[in-house]
Write a protein that holds these residues in place. Sequence first.
Motif, PDB file in Angstrom:
ATOM      1  N   VAL A 577       0.817  -1.356   0.359  1.00  0.00           N
ATOM      2  CA  VAL A 577       0.537   0.273   0.177  1.00  0.00           C
ATOM      3  C   VAL A 577       0.768   1.109   0.076  1.00  0.00           C
ATOM      4  CG1 VAL A 577      -2.150   0.893   1.374  1.00  0.00           C
ATOM      5  CG2 VAL A 577      -1.902  -0.928   1.521  1.00  0.00           C
ATOM      6  N   ARG A 578       0.893   1.979  -0.907  1.00  0.00           N
ATOM      7  CA  ARG A 578       1.485   3.184  -1.080  1.00  0.00           C
ATOM      8  C   ARG A 578       0.358   4.629  -1.070  1.00  0.00           C
ATOM      9  NH1 ARG A 578       4.658   3.415  -6.065  1.00  0.00           N
ATOM     10  NH2 ARG A 578       5.615   1.177  -5.920  1.00  0.00           N
ATOM     11  N   PRO A 579       0.183   5.031  -0.342  1.00  0.00           N
ATOM     12  CA  PRO A 579      -0.855   6.299  -0.781  1.00  0.00           C
ATOM     13  C   PRO A 579      -0.819   7.787  -1.495  1.00  0.00           C
ATOM     14  CG  PRO A 579      -0.205   5.369   2.243  1.00  0.00           C
ATOM     15  CD  PRO A 579       0.867   4.979   1.122  1.00  0.00           C
ATOM     16  N   TRP A 580      -1.450   8.269  -1.445  1.00  0.00           N
ATOM     17  CA  TRP A 580      -1.254   9.221  -2.313  1.00  0.00           C
ATOM     18  C   TRP A 580      -1.591  10.641  -1.326  1.00  0.00           C
ATOM     19  CZ3 TRP A 580       0.630  11.387  -6.747  1.00  0.00           C
ATOM     20  CH2 TRP A 580       0.670  10.563  -8.461  1.00  0.00           C
ATOM     21  N   ILE A 581      -1.184  11.532  -1.217  1.00  0.00           N
ATOM     22  CA  ILE A 581      -0.822  12.474   0.039  1.00  0.00           C
ATOM     23  C   ILE A 581      -0.786  14.062  -1.126  1.00  0.00           C
ATOM     24  CG2 ILE A 581      -0.614  11.681   1.879  1.00  0.00           C
ATOM     25  CD1 ILE A 581       2.602  12.226   1.687  1.00  0.00           C
ATOM     26  N   GLN A 582      -1.781  15.818   0.500  1.00  0.00           N
ATOM     27  CA  GLN A 582      -1.948  16.227  -0.136  1.00  0.00           C
ATOM     28  C   GLN A 582      -0.732  17.274   0.128  1.00  0.00           C
ATOM     29  OE1 GLN A 582      -6.032  17.534   1.064  1.00  0.00           O
ATOM     30  NE2 GLN A 582      -6.024  19.576   0.369  1.00  0.00           N
ATOM     31  N   ASP A 583      -0.549  17.484  -1.057  1.00  0.00           N
ATOM     32  CA  ASP A 583      -0.044  18.895  -0.788  1.00  0.00           C
ATOM     33  C   ASP A 583      -0.347  20.209  -2.175  1.00  0.00           C
ATOM     34  OD1 ASP A 583       2.280  20.940  -1.104  1.00  0.00           O
ATOM     35  OD2 ASP A 583       3.919  19.370  -1.178  1.00  0.00           O
ATOM     36  N   PHE A 584      -1.550  20.462  -1.955  1.00  0.00           N
ATOM     37  CA  PHE A 584      -2.366  21.189  -2.363  1.00  0.00           C
ATOM     38  C   PHE A 584      -3.780  22.189  -1.121  1.00  0.00           C
ATOM     39  CE2 PHE A 584      -3.777  17.482  -3.495  1.00  0.00           C
ATOM     40  CZ  PHE A 584      -6.075  17.644  -3.196  1.00  0.00           C
ATOM     41  N   GLN A 585      -4.081  23.041  -1.324  1.00  0.00           N
ATOM     42  CA  GLN A 585      -4.809  23.862  -0.403  1.00  0.00           C
ATOM     43  C   GLN A 585      -6.048  23.127  -0.657  1.00  0.00           C
ATOM     44  OE1 GLN A 585      -5.779  27.648  -1.711  1.00  0.00           O
ATOM     45  NE2 GLN A 585      -6.777  28.446   0.184  1.00  0.00           N
ATOM     46  N   ASP A 586      -6.628  23.066   1.040  1.00  0.00           N
ATOM     47  CA  ASP A 586      -8.184  22.550   0.818  1.00  0.00           C
ATOM     48  C   ASP A 586      -9.082  23.952  -0.182  1.00  0.00           C
ATOM     49  OD1 ASP A 586     -10.079  21.210   2.160  1.00  0.00           O
ATOM     50  OD2 ASP A 586     -10.244  23.044   2.913  1.00  0.00           O
ATOM     51  N   TYR A 587     -10.261  22.745  -0.254  1.00  0.00           N
ATOM     52  CA  TYR A 587     -10.672  22.769  -1.443  1.00  0.00           C
ATOM     53  C   TYR A 587     -12.197  22.552  -1.114  1.00  0.00           C
ATOM     54  CZ  TYR A 587     -11.774  18.353  -2.895  1.00  0.00           C
ATOM     55  OH  TYR A 587     -11.171  16.667  -2.746  1.00  0.00           O
ATOM     56  N   TYR A 588     -12.605  22.100   0.368  1.00  0.00           N
ATOM     57  CA  TYR A 588     -13.806  22.082   0.817  1.00  0.00           C
ATOM     58  C   TYR A 588     -14.526  22.207   2.115  1.00  0.00           C
ATOM     59  CZ  TYR A 588     -17.966  18.601   2.096  1.00  0.00           C
ATOM     60  OH  TYR A 588     -18.957  17.906   2.016  1.00  0.00           O
ATOM     61  N   PHE A 589     -13.110  22.111   3.397  1.00  0.00           N
ATOM     62  CA  PHE A 589     -13.357  22.462   4.025  1.00  0.00           C
ATOM     63  C   PHE A 589     -13.383  24.286   4.555  1.00  0.00           C
ATOM     64  CE2 PHE A 589     -12.430  18.340   4.090  1.00  0.00           C
ATOM     65  CZ  PHE A 589     -14.116  17.439   5.268  1.00  0.00           C
ATOM     66  N   ASP A 590     -12.152  24.455   4.793  1.00  0.00           N
ATOM     67  CA  ASP A 590     -12.146  25.740   4.733  1.00  0.00           C
ATOM     68  C   ASP A 590     -11.241  26.899   4.626  1.00  0.00           C
ATOM     69  OD1 ASP A 590      -9.977  25.076   6.140  1.00  0.00           O
ATOM     70  OD2 ASP A 590     -10.401  24.867   7.965  1.00  0.00           O
ATOM     71  N   LYS A 591     -10.459  26.357   3.162  1.00  0.00           N
ATOM     72  CA  LYS A 591      -9.670  26.630   2.408  1.00  0.00           C
ATOM     73  C   LYS A 591      -8.434  26.777   2.732  1.00  0.00           C
ATOM     74  CE  LYS A 591     -13.114  27.047  -0.934  1.00  0.00           C
ATOM     75  NZ  LYS A 591     -12.929  25.963  -1.824  1.00  0.00           N
ATOM     76  N   ARG A 592      -8.371  25.880   4.471  1.00  0.00           N
ATOM     77  CA  ARG A 592      -6.967  25.956   4.771  1.00  0.00           C
ATOM     78  C   ARG A 592      -5.981  26.130   3.912  1.00  0.00           C
ATOM     79  NH1 ARG A 592      -7.277  22.430   9.481  1.00  0.00           N
ATOM     80  NH2 ARG A 592      -9.029  23.339  10.000  1.00  0.00           N
ATOM     81  N   THR A 593      -4.305  26.222   3.856  1.00  0.00           N
ATOM     82  CA  THR A 593      -3.347  26.283   3.034  1.00  0.00           C
ATOM     83  C   THR A 593      -2.322  25.162   3.503  1.00  0.00           C
ATOM     84  OG1 THR A 593      -2.819  28.405   2.305  1.00  0.00           O
ATOM     85  CG2 THR A 593      -1.274  26.418   2.448  1.00  0.00           C
ATOM     86  N   PHE A 594      -2.646  23.433   3.458  1.00  0.00           N
ATOM     87  CA  PHE A 594      -1.649  22.570   3.756  1.00  0.00           C
ATOM     88  C   PHE A 594      -0.150  22.805   2.965  1.00  0.00           C
ATOM     89  CE2 PHE A 594      -4.947  20.867   4.500  1.00  0.00           C
ATOM     90  CZ  PHE A 594      -5.249  18.853   4.801  1.00  0.00           C
ATOM     91  N   GLY A 595       0.549  23.335   4.793  1.00  0.00           N
ATOM     92  CA  GLY A 595       2.156  23.293   4.437  1.00  0.00           C
ATOM     93  C   GLY A 595       2.510  22.740   5.105  1.00  0.00           C
ATOM     94  N   LYS A 596       4.218  23.339   5.612  1.00  0.00           N
ATOM     95  CA  LYS A 596       5.396  22.159   6.356  1.00  0.00           C
ATOM     96  C   LYS A 596       4.596  21.487   7.384  1.00  0.00           C
ATOM     97  CE  LYS A 596      10.029  21.610   8.004  1.00  0.00           C
ATOM     98  NZ  LYS A 596      10.373  22.721   8.644  1.00  0.00           N
TER      99      LYS A 596
END
Length: 636
Positions: A577-596
Amino acid sequence: MSFFNDLYIKFMVWLGAEPPEGYEHLVSDKPRPKTPAAPDVEVPLPAKEVTTAEPEPVPEPEPVSPPESAEPLTPIIEPEPWTPPEPAAKPEPEPTPAPEQEAESVAPPPDKDAGWLETAPTPPEITEPTAPHAPAEATEEAAQLPLAETLTPAAAPEQDMPFRYEVQRGDTYNAIAKRYGLTVKKLFEANQIDDPNRIFPGQKLVIPGYTLRSPEPEPETPKVAPPHVEPSAEEPFIYTVAGGDTLNTIAKRYGITVRELIEANDLADPALIHVGQKLVIPGVIMPPSGAKPGATTDSAPPPAAAPDTVRAIYVSYFALGHDETRRQIFNLLDQTELNAVVIDVKGDHGWISFPTQNTTAHEIEAARPAATDFNAFMSALKDRNIYTIARIVTFKDNLLAKSHPELAAKTETGQLWQDAKKSHWCDPFQEAVWNYNAQIGVEATRLGFDEIQFDSVRFPSIGKTQPPQFAQEANKKSRVAAITGFLSAARGQLRPFGVRVSARTLGYACWRKDDSVIGQDIEKMAEYLDVLCPMLFPSTLHKGIPGFKISVEHPYEVVKNSALRAVERLAPLGCEVRPWIQDFQDYYFDKRTFGKAEIQAQIRGCLDAGSSGFMVWNPKAQYTAEAYTPVANELP
């Protein structure tokens, strides 16, 4: 008695007599049969040993049975990934979705429909002091051991000081040499190693051709007596046990053994630890005195991973043809722990990014190389020992559906069916569609790709549109048979090339027992895969998971618990199992930035769950460089 009987018959045969019936084995090399010999029959190979392109037959459709629960399953609604505008040199692409729809989004059935989740207790929520949007693991990030590649010497090194790698547990000379693009012989020569079998944690190895960065000199400041006694630089780090912790997970997180943890804390009963208990982490020093509890400092490295762990970033069809984006990608690969790329070979629009020889691709005008120097681009990756993964968007294909309507999903009136984003889909029951995508994969292997990853390998989600019509009636059994039939056929064609096969699935497939109404049954798929790649973007899992309703507030727990569920389900099948993870701004909840902090929390979730790596998705291929472990620069 049987032994003496056999000995007597052998003696008689030696004298010239013929052996009695049933004792011919005593004068031949054949072993004695335990049972009468059966006629020769062809034994079918196991699922992963398919060696031909012959697909498994798709069963005849069965009458649709009523749902098991009173509540109908909620259809999956997925926005299409955002794609940047195409370079002006190419024709205008089809309209792309709005930027906020940067990742696929799925909706599980209503919460009261218990069928979508496995029966399991709600995982405890780890509570540690955090910033408003920081993951709960920030305290652990600040205290992690620096990676060998990220050295923080007390004094500024000389400009030409060689880079020395500190051997970690599980390292081998071969793995270290491979990571830095060396031969084992060069590594031995640089370190005057006489015994190739002697390697131990903490051993320092000179990496020829690499050097340490020279830090900027710090301005001299007047010495002032400290107002109070600070901890010694050698004072060990004290870890506070949190909910769900075990000695094994704590030891693994900090790169030590359970025995070292037990000895450092003089634990009489290793089975008894409790929330709030203080544990000394041997070999880890206290964080800087000015650092706030739970805060990530600039000197704290990202989570550590084994050298052979796949750590990939996504390179879109459009990024391939953009010089500046390519330069940034190579900088990341050269300067950080990232060691793999996922490249659009057949992207979301159906265009093929390399110079294909496929006649169907030319016929439907899908042969549109994204870069004129594709082969040179691949060579540059191979020169850096980068692991290459070819992404093939499979059943979502505008070009093939429009050019060959007989292969497309249709409406009840026979027109081409469209999803909510106006995309056309091919019929997963059609073997001609299987063969087209498998042949693209074969071409990619000949270009040097190490792995073929099939994306959109599923039936289209319906959403608010009318249900599409297919060549067969689509029920759970026939949908799963179609998807696994394709994977079987593709694996058969790719097997002779020794390439690995993976598939990207929706994130909720880790939790659901059914096929999510799209044919994705992960146990059935795993029989034909080397790696399963669920999309565990917290923004995508917008209904949360058990115990964590707002997924963007708990990136570590959401990724870890989801990946762990998949790891446990697929371990008996030998599928990673090798997941995909997120390095982009949230688009559904509160538009928070996904940072370090958020990215590192997801990486730690992947590793703590036992995944074989991680893959990072940013549709624009613009990544947060500081989130990934820096490595020493190679000398020119």
